[in-house]
Design a protein around this motif. Structure first.
Motif, PDB file in Angstrom:
ATOM      1  N   LEU A 267      38.465   3.402  58.160  1.00  0.00           N
ATOM      2  CA  LEU A 267      37.114   3.287  57.659  1.00  0.00           C
ATOM      3  C   LEU A 267      37.147   3.018  56.161  1.00  0.00           C
ATOM      4  CD1 LEU A 267      35.566   6.303  59.536  1.00  0.00           C
ATOM      5  CD2 LEU A 267      35.425   3.894  60.144  1.00  0.00           C
ATOM      6  N   GLN A 268      36.430   2.026  55.739  1.00  0.00           N
ATOM      7  CA  GLN A 268      36.379   1.708  54.326  1.00  0.00           C
ATOM      8  C   GLN A 268      35.091   2.253  53.721  1.00  0.00           C
ATOM      9  OE1 GLN A 268      38.752   0.222  52.541  1.00  0.00           O
ATOM     10  NE2 GLN A 268      40.020   0.198  54.379  1.00  0.00           N
ATOM     11  N   PRO A 269      35.204   2.923  52.590  1.00  0.00           N
ATOM     12  CA  PRO A 269      33.991   3.436  51.971  1.00  0.00           C
ATOM     13  C   PRO A 269      33.123   2.310  51.430  1.00  0.00           C
ATOM     14  CG  PRO A 269      35.880   3.824  50.566  1.00  0.00           C
ATOM     15  CD  PRO A 269      36.400   3.278  51.858  1.00  0.00           C
ATOM     16  N   LEU A 270      31.867   2.440  51.645  1.00  0.00           N
ATOM     17  CA  LEU A 270      30.912   1.469  51.117  1.00  0.00           C
ATOM     18  C   LEU A 270      29.853   2.246  50.360  1.00  0.00           C
ATOM     19  CD1 LEU A 270      29.504  -1.310  50.980  1.00  0.00           C
ATOM     20  CD2 LEU A 270      28.440  -0.772  53.163  1.00  0.00           C
TER      21      LEU A 270
ATOM     22  N   LEU B 297      26.538   3.022  48.732  1.00  0.00           N
ATOM     23  CA  LEU B 297      25.200   2.556  49.038  1.00  0.00           C
ATOM     24  C   LEU B 297      24.435   2.237  47.777  1.00  0.00           C
ATOM     25  CD1 LEU B 297      24.060   5.085  51.732  1.00  0.00           C
ATOM     26  CD2 LEU B 297      24.726   2.726  52.030  1.00  0.00           C
TER      27      LEU B 297
ATOM     28  N   LEU C 130      21.122   2.671  46.807  1.00  0.00           N
ATOM     29  CA  LEU C 130      19.932   3.341  47.308  1.00  0.00           C
ATOM     30  C   LEU C 130      18.704   2.618  46.744  1.00  0.00           C
ATOM     31  CD1 LEU C 130      21.217   6.950  46.873  1.00  0.00           C
ATOM     32  CD2 LEU C 130      21.245   5.536  48.909  1.00  0.00           C
TER      33      LEU C 130
ATOM     34  N   ALA D  14      21.538   4.019  56.653  1.00  0.00           N
ATOM     35  CA  ALA D  14      21.498   4.574  55.299  1.00  0.00           C
ATOM     36  C   ALA D  14      20.066   4.844  54.861  1.00  0.00           C
ATOM     37  CB  ALA D  14      22.189   3.619  54.336  1.00  0.00           C
TER      38      ALA D  14
ATOM     39  N   LEU E  35      24.515   9.836  49.773  1.00  0.00           N
ATOM     40  CA  LEU E  35      24.749   9.117  51.025  1.00  0.00           C
ATOM     41  C   LEU E  35      25.923   8.173  50.837  1.00  0.00           C
ATOM     42  CD1 LEU E  35      21.059   8.087  51.887  1.00  0.00           C
ATOM     43  CD2 LEU E  35      22.330  10.011  52.812  1.00  0.00           C
ATOM     44  N   ARG E  36      26.748   8.087  51.830  1.00  0.00           N
ATOM     45  CA  ARG E  36      27.849   7.130  51.811  1.00  0.00           C
ATOM     46  C   ARG E  36      27.996   6.533  53.219  1.00  0.00           C
ATOM     47  NH1 ARG E  36      27.333   8.206  47.204  1.00  0.00           N
ATOM     48  NH2 ARG E  36      28.901   8.712  45.623  1.00  0.00           N
ATOM     49  N   VAL E  37      28.491   5.305  53.264  1.00  0.00           N
ATOM     50  CA  VAL E  37      28.739   4.644  54.540  1.00  0.00           C
ATOM     51  C   VAL E  37      30.239   4.414  54.698  1.00  0.00           C
ATOM     52  CG1 VAL E  37      28.384   2.545  55.885  1.00  0.00           C
ATOM     53  CG2 VAL E  37      26.501   3.491  54.551  1.00  0.00           C
ATOM     54  N   TYR E  38      30.774   4.825  55.826  1.00  0.00           N
ATOM     55  CA  TYR E  38      32.193   4.589  56.152  1.00  0.00           C
ATOM     56  C   TYR E  38      32.218   3.928  57.531  1.00  0.00           C
ATOM     57  CZ  TYR E  38      32.618   8.016  52.442  1.00  0.00           C
ATOM     58  OH  TYR E  38      32.493   8.687  51.237  1.00  0.00           O
ATOM     59  N   GLY E  39      32.380   2.636  57.558  1.00  0.00           N
ATOM     60  CA  GLY E  39      32.339   1.914  58.832  1.00  0.00           C
ATOM     61  C   GLY E  39      30.956   2.024  59.448  1.00  0.00           C
ATOM     62  N   THR E  40      30.890   2.531  60.661  1.00  0.00           N
ATOM     63  CA  THR E  40      29.586   2.683  61.318  1.00  0.00           C
ATOM     64  C   THR E  40      28.983   4.062  61.086  1.00  0.00           C
ATOM     65  OG1 THR E  40      30.623   3.450  63.374  1.00  0.00           O
ATOM     66  CG2 THR E  40      30.246   1.066  63.147  1.00  0.00           C
ATOM     67  N   ARG E  41      29.719   4.902  60.375  1.00  0.00           N
ATOM     68  CA  ARG E  41      29.217   6.253  60.148  1.00  0.00           C
ATOM     69  C   ARG E  41      28.520   6.353  58.796  1.00  0.00           C
ATOM     70  NH1 ARG E  41      33.518   6.462  63.309  1.00  0.00           N
ATOM     71  NH2 ARG E  41      33.672   8.044  64.966  1.00  0.00           N
TER      72      ARG E  41
END
Lengths: 230, 129
Positions: A2-5, A7, A9, B81, B96-102
Motif C-alpha cells: 500500500l502506498q501512502p497518498l 489527502l 482536504l 476520503a 485522514l490518509r489514504v493507503y491503497g483502497t483503505r
C-alpha cells in the motif's frame, strides 16, 4: 504494497452538522486556550478550531500553513535559522516555485529546513536565500509587512544570533546595534528603512539587550550578547 | 502480542455484541495492513463499525496510543476520503490518509494529545517517514 497518498482536504472551514472542521498543513501554534505551544502534526490534518492569529499563516488549497517563528510558542520544537526574506517552501502546494514569501526581516526561525538548492546558502548557522525573487515579491511585501512588524517587537521571540556577513548574492536587511541597516548584495543595495548604512567589509562589534519570552515555568529573561560583523 | 493478534482476540471477544459486526477474519484482514505498521504503538480494541453509514464496503474502529483509529475500505478512496471527514468531525485533532483502497481516520476525541505529538508519531509510522 500500500502506498501512502496524502489527502488534499478540500473544505477549509467546513461544518459537519454543528461541528467546525478547519484544515491545516504542518505544525502551527495552538490556540492559547489549549496551550502556549505548537501542534506537531506534519502534513494535512484538521482541528476543531480556527487559527488564533491568521497573520502568522498563509491560506491556500483550503488549508492553513504556519509561516511564523515557532520559538514564540515552543523553544524546544524543531527549528532552522533563516536570515531575511525567503520563499516559503513547506506549503502543501510547493513544487519548486514559491507561491508565498516569508517577509520576516533579520534572523528568525522556522520549523522546516529549506530544500536542497543552489539558491540557498548556509552561513553562520543560518540559511540565506540568494535566488531570484518572484515578480510578485514587492507587490505583496507591503501587505505582508504586518508579519515583520509582529516580530519587530523584541519581546515576541528570541532572535538567533548570526555573526557573519551575508553571503554573496544575498539581498536584504541586516540587523545591527545602530538599528536596521543596509542590505548588501553583490553590488545591489536595498534600503528598506531609514538607517545608517554599514558597508562591508568592516567589523562591527555591538552589544545590546534583549527582553524576551520564556516558556511557561521560566522567568522573563534579560541577556546580552555581542555581534561581530566581518 | 502482535497487533494482528490483538485485533483478532478483541474482535473474537466482542462477537455477539453488535448486530452488524463483521466476521472477525474480515476485520483482521481489513486492519492488518495498517496496524502492522504500528510496531511502536499501543494498538487495541478493533471492532467492526457500520460501513454503510460511511459509504464503505467494510469499516473497523479501534485505538492507537489513546487515539481513535478508523479504517474503512472503499472502491473509490477519493470518495471515501470525503466521507470520512465526518469521522474526524468533533475531535480536537484529526487526520485522514489514504493507503491503497483503505482510508484511515485518526481522531483525538478524548483530548489526550493537544500538541499532536502522539498523532504525529502514528502518522509517521503509517507514512513510513
Amino acid at each position: 504494497m500500500l502506498q501512502p497518498l496524502l489527502l488534499a482536504l478540500t473544505i477549509a472551514s467546513a461544518t459537519t452538522g454543528d461541528t467546525t472542521i478547519v484544515d491545516y498543513y504542518g505544525p502551527h501554534p495552538l490556540p492559547g486556550s489549549i496551550d502556549h505551544a505548537m501542534c506537531w502534526i506534519e502534513g494535512p490534518h484538521v482541528h476543531a478550531y480556527e487559527p488564533e492569529d491568521p497573520l502568522l499563516f498563509v491560506h491556500d488549497d483550503d488549508s492553513w500553513t504556519f509561516v511564523g517563528d515557532p520559538s514564540e510558542y515552543e523553544q524546544a520544537s524543531p527549528s532552522t535559522i533563516y536570515y531575511g526574506h525567503h520563499p516559503v517552501t513547506w506549503t502543501a502546494d510547493y513544487a519548486g516555485e514559491p507561491t508565498h514569501y516569508c517577509y520576516i526581516s533579520g534572523p528568525h526561525h522556522h520549523w522546516h529546513a529549506p530544500p536542497e538548492s543552489a539558491a540557498w546558502v548556509e552561513k553562520g548557522g543560518a540559511w540565506w536565500y540568494v535566488g531570484a525573487r518572484p515578480v510578485w515579491y514587492e507587490e505583496r511585501r507591503v501587505k505582508a509587512k504586518r508579519i515583520d512588524d509582529h516580530y519587530a517587537h523584541e519581546h515576541v521571540i528570541v532572535r538567533p544570533v548570526v555573526v557573519v556577513a551575508p553571503p554573496v548574492g544575498w539581498v536584504g536587511v541586516t540587523f545591527g546595534a545602530r538599528g536596521v541597516s543596509a542590505s548588501i548584495g553583490f553590488g545591489r543595495v536595498e534600503v528598506v528603512r531609514p538607517a545608517p548604512v554599514y558597508v562591508q567589509p568592516v567589523v562591527i562589534i555591538e552589544e545590546h539587550d534583549h527582553h524576551h519570552h520564556r516558556p511557561p515555568g521560566h522567568a522573563y529573561g534579560h541577556y546580552k550578547h555581542k555581534e561581530k560583523w566581518h | 502480542m502482535s497487533a494482528r493478534l490483538l485485533v483478532l482476540s478483541f474482535v473474537l471477544a466482542s462477537c455477539g455484541d453488535k448486530a452488524a459486526v463483521a466476521p472477525a477474519s474480515d476485520v483482521a484482514t481489513l486492519v492488518a495492513p495498517i496496524t502492522d505498521k504500528l510496531t511502536g504503538q499501543r494498538v487495541a480494541g478493533f471492532v467492526a463499525r457500520d460501513a454503510a453509514a460511511l459509504g464503505a464496503t467494510a469499516c473497523a474502529v479501534g485505538e492507537v496510543d489513546g487515539l481513535e483509529l478508523t479504517i474503512c475500505d472503499y472502491g473509490d478512496p477519493a470518495v471515501g476520503a470525503k466521507a470520512m471527514r465526518s469521522v474526524v468531525a468533533g475531535a480536537q485533532s484529526g487526520a485522514l490518509r489514504v493507503y491503497g483502497t483503505r482510508v484511515v481516520a485518526l481522531a483525538d476525541r478524548a483530548k489526550v494529545d493537544p500538541r499532536g505529538q502522539a498523532m504525529n508519531r502514528v502518522l509517521a509510522a503509517l507514512d513510513g517517514r
